[in-house]
Design a protein around this motif. Structure first.
Motif, PDB file in Angstrom:
ATOM      1  N   MET A 115       0.736  -1.518   0.307  1.00  0.00           N
ATOM      2  CA  MET A 115      -0.300  -0.016  -0.215  1.00  0.00           C
ATOM      3  C   MET A 115       0.846   0.944   0.204  1.00  0.00           C
ATOM      4  O   MET A 115       0.574   1.586  -0.779  1.00  0.00           O
ATOM      5  CB  MET A 115      -1.025   0.407   1.249  1.00  0.00           C
ATOM      6  CG  MET A 115      -2.399  -0.993   1.353  1.00  0.00           C
ATOM      7  SD  MET A 115      -3.273  -1.073   1.991  1.00  0.00           S
ATOM      8  CE  MET A 115      -2.540  -1.019   4.037  1.00  0.00           C
ATOM      9  N   GLU A 116       1.885   1.287   0.732  1.00  0.00           N
ATOM     10  CA  GLU A 116       2.829   2.449   0.784  1.00  0.00           C
ATOM     11  C   GLU A 116       3.331   2.716  -0.438  1.00  0.00           C
ATOM     12  O   GLU A 116       3.332   3.505  -1.273  1.00  0.00           O
ATOM     13  CB  GLU A 116       4.124   2.134   2.082  1.00  0.00           C
ATOM     14  CG  GLU A 116       5.152   3.291   1.691  1.00  0.00           C
ATOM     15  CD  GLU A 116       4.379   4.413   2.670  1.00  0.00           C
ATOM     16  OE1 GLU A 116       5.580   6.024   2.036  1.00  0.00           O
ATOM     17  OE2 GLU A 116       3.862   4.372   3.377  1.00  0.00           O
ATOM     18  N   ALA A 117       3.564   0.929  -1.226  1.00  0.00           N
ATOM     19  CA  ALA A 117       4.255   1.367  -2.708  1.00  0.00           C
ATOM     20  C   ALA A 117       3.515   1.991  -2.964  1.00  0.00           C
ATOM     21  O   ALA A 117       3.667   3.015  -4.217  1.00  0.00           O
ATOM     22  CB  ALA A 117       4.683   0.576  -3.014  1.00  0.00           C
ATOM     23  N   ARG A 118       2.221   2.292  -3.491  1.00  0.00           N
ATOM     24  CA  ARG A 118       1.509   2.084  -4.433  1.00  0.00           C
ATOM     25  C   ARG A 118       0.749   3.908  -4.219  1.00  0.00           C
ATOM     26  O   ARG A 118       0.781   5.179  -5.213  1.00  0.00           O
ATOM     27  CB  ARG A 118      -0.093   1.710  -4.254  1.00  0.00           C
ATOM     28  CG  ARG A 118      -0.091   0.291  -5.287  1.00  0.00           C
ATOM     29  CD  ARG A 118      -1.342  -0.807  -5.002  1.00  0.00           C
ATOM     30  NE  ARG A 118      -1.295  -2.202  -5.921  1.00  0.00           N
ATOM     31  CZ  ARG A 118      -2.069  -2.618  -5.991  1.00  0.00           C
ATOM     32  NH1 ARG A 118      -3.274  -1.958  -6.247  1.00  0.00           N
ATOM     33  NH2 ARG A 118      -1.796  -3.342  -6.600  1.00  0.00           N
ATOM     34  N   CYS A 119       0.862   4.133  -2.292  1.00  0.00           N
ATOM     35  CA  CYS A 119       0.622   5.687  -2.280  1.00  0.00           C
ATOM     36  C   CYS A 119       1.737   6.351  -2.925  1.00  0.00           C
ATOM     37  O   CYS A 119       1.559   7.934  -3.549  1.00  0.00           O
ATOM     38  CB  CYS A 119       0.388   5.542  -1.187  1.00  0.00           C
ATOM     39  SG  CYS A 119       0.628   7.312  -0.201  1.00  0.00           S
ATOM     40  N   ARG A 120       2.963   5.597  -3.201  1.00  0.00           N
ATOM     41  CA  ARG A 120       4.686   6.678  -3.357  1.00  0.00           C
ATOM     42  C   ARG A 120       4.129   6.379  -4.925  1.00  0.00           C
ATOM     43  O   ARG A 120       4.369   7.987  -5.409  1.00  0.00           O
ATOM     44  CB  ARG A 120       5.457   5.878  -3.190  1.00  0.00           C
ATOM     45  CG  ARG A 120       5.792   5.720  -1.717  1.00  0.00           C
ATOM     46  CD  ARG A 120       6.179   7.119  -1.421  1.00  0.00           C
ATOM     47  NE  ARG A 120       6.599   7.182  -0.182  1.00  0.00           N
ATOM     48  CZ  ARG A 120       7.885   7.924   0.777  1.00  0.00           C
ATOM     49  NH1 ARG A 120       8.540   9.176  -0.293  1.00  0.00           N
ATOM     50  NH2 ARG A 120       7.554   8.132   1.649  1.00  0.00           N
ATOM     51  N   ALA A 121       3.896   5.280  -5.358  1.00  0.00           N
ATOM     52  CA  ALA A 121       3.844   5.791  -7.232  1.00  0.00           C
ATOM     53  C   ALA A 121       2.819   7.169  -7.359  1.00  0.00           C
ATOM     54  O   ALA A 121       2.964   7.377  -8.510  1.00  0.00           O
ATOM     55  CB  ALA A 121       3.204   4.902  -7.552  1.00  0.00           C
ATOM     56  N   ARG A 122       1.731   6.969  -6.806  1.00  0.00           N
ATOM     57  CA  ARG A 122       0.452   8.014  -6.474  1.00  0.00           C
ATOM     58  C   ARG A 122       0.873   9.345  -6.531  1.00  0.00           C
ATOM     59  O   ARG A 122       0.745  10.635  -7.604  1.00  0.00           O
ATOM     60  CB  ARG A 122      -0.721   7.991  -6.262  1.00  0.00           C
ATOM     61  CG  ARG A 122      -1.630   8.617  -6.588  1.00  0.00           C
ATOM     62  CD  ARG A 122      -2.673   8.914  -8.487  1.00  0.00           C
ATOM     63  NE  ARG A 122      -3.514   9.552  -8.164  1.00  0.00           N
ATOM     64  CZ  ARG A 122      -3.664  10.774  -8.763  1.00  0.00           C
ATOM     65  NH1 ARG A 122      -2.736  11.192  -9.435  1.00  0.00           N
ATOM     66  NH2 ARG A 122      -4.544  11.571  -9.118  1.00  0.00           N
ATOM     67  N   LEU A 123       1.698   9.424  -5.711  1.00  0.00           N
ATOM     68  CA  LEU A 123       1.741  10.778  -5.280  1.00  0.00           C
ATOM     69  C   LEU A 123       3.153  10.921  -6.448  1.00  0.00           C
ATOM     70  O   LEU A 123       3.532  12.461  -5.898  1.00  0.00           O
ATOM     71  CB  LEU A 123       3.130  10.775  -3.700  1.00  0.00           C
ATOM     72  CG  LEU A 123       2.281  10.560  -2.739  1.00  0.00           C
ATOM     73  CD1 LEU A 123       3.078  10.439  -1.463  1.00  0.00           C
ATOM     74  CD2 LEU A 123       1.103  11.893  -2.457  1.00  0.00           C
TER      75      LEU A 123
END
Length: 145
Positions: A115-123
């Motif tokens: 979930m953190e990786a997906r959040c970072r990708a969106r950011l």
């Protein structure tokens, strides 16, 4: 949401909108926090090259790049923040004989990392300029700066 990240994004957008050097006191007034917290947030942003500082009576902070060139992931990376992490782990008894008790912490860590990786990708897809556009669209700047 990480509070330091919120302070940083707010400060960077306000610096851009004002287009000048602003002190931590001026930034704190707009962010509705205290100057010490602003300085704590701005120090890693300076190390990352996102802001520069000027000393003296007319000193303060200035944004160093165009808002369209600064991603929210860069801001998060500069601050070293995580957005998705558990406050508590269940299980953890690695050799207790129960698959659930011994494996759940590891499974949940993997889920939170994903979930953190997906959040970072969106950011990484969003810039300060994108948020400025959202502010304008929502009419939040009707009273000016």
């Amino acid at each position: 949401m990480n509070g330091l990240f919120c302070v940083a994004v707010h400060a960077l957008i306000y610096l851009d909108k004002r287009g000048c050097v602003l002190s931590s006191e001026e930034l704190a007034g707009n962010i509705c926090t205290n100057p010490a917290r602003v300085r704590k947030v701005m120090a890693p942003l300076k190390r990352a090259g996102l802001v520069e500082t000027r000393a003296g009576a007319e000193g303060g902070y200035r944004l160093t790049a165009a808002p369209a060139q600064v991603t929210l992931a860069q801001v998060a990376d500069a601050l070293g923040v995580r957005f998705v992490e558990p406050a508590w782990h269940s299980g953890g008894e690695v050799d207790c004989g129960c698959m659930v008790a011994s494996g759940m912490a590891s499974v949940m860590d993997g889920l939170f990392d994903e979930m953190e990786a997906r959040c970072r990708a969106r950011l990484g897809e969003l810039t300060l300029a994108d948020l400025e556009d959202r502010l304008t669209a929502e009419g939040r700047n009707t009273r000016g700066l």
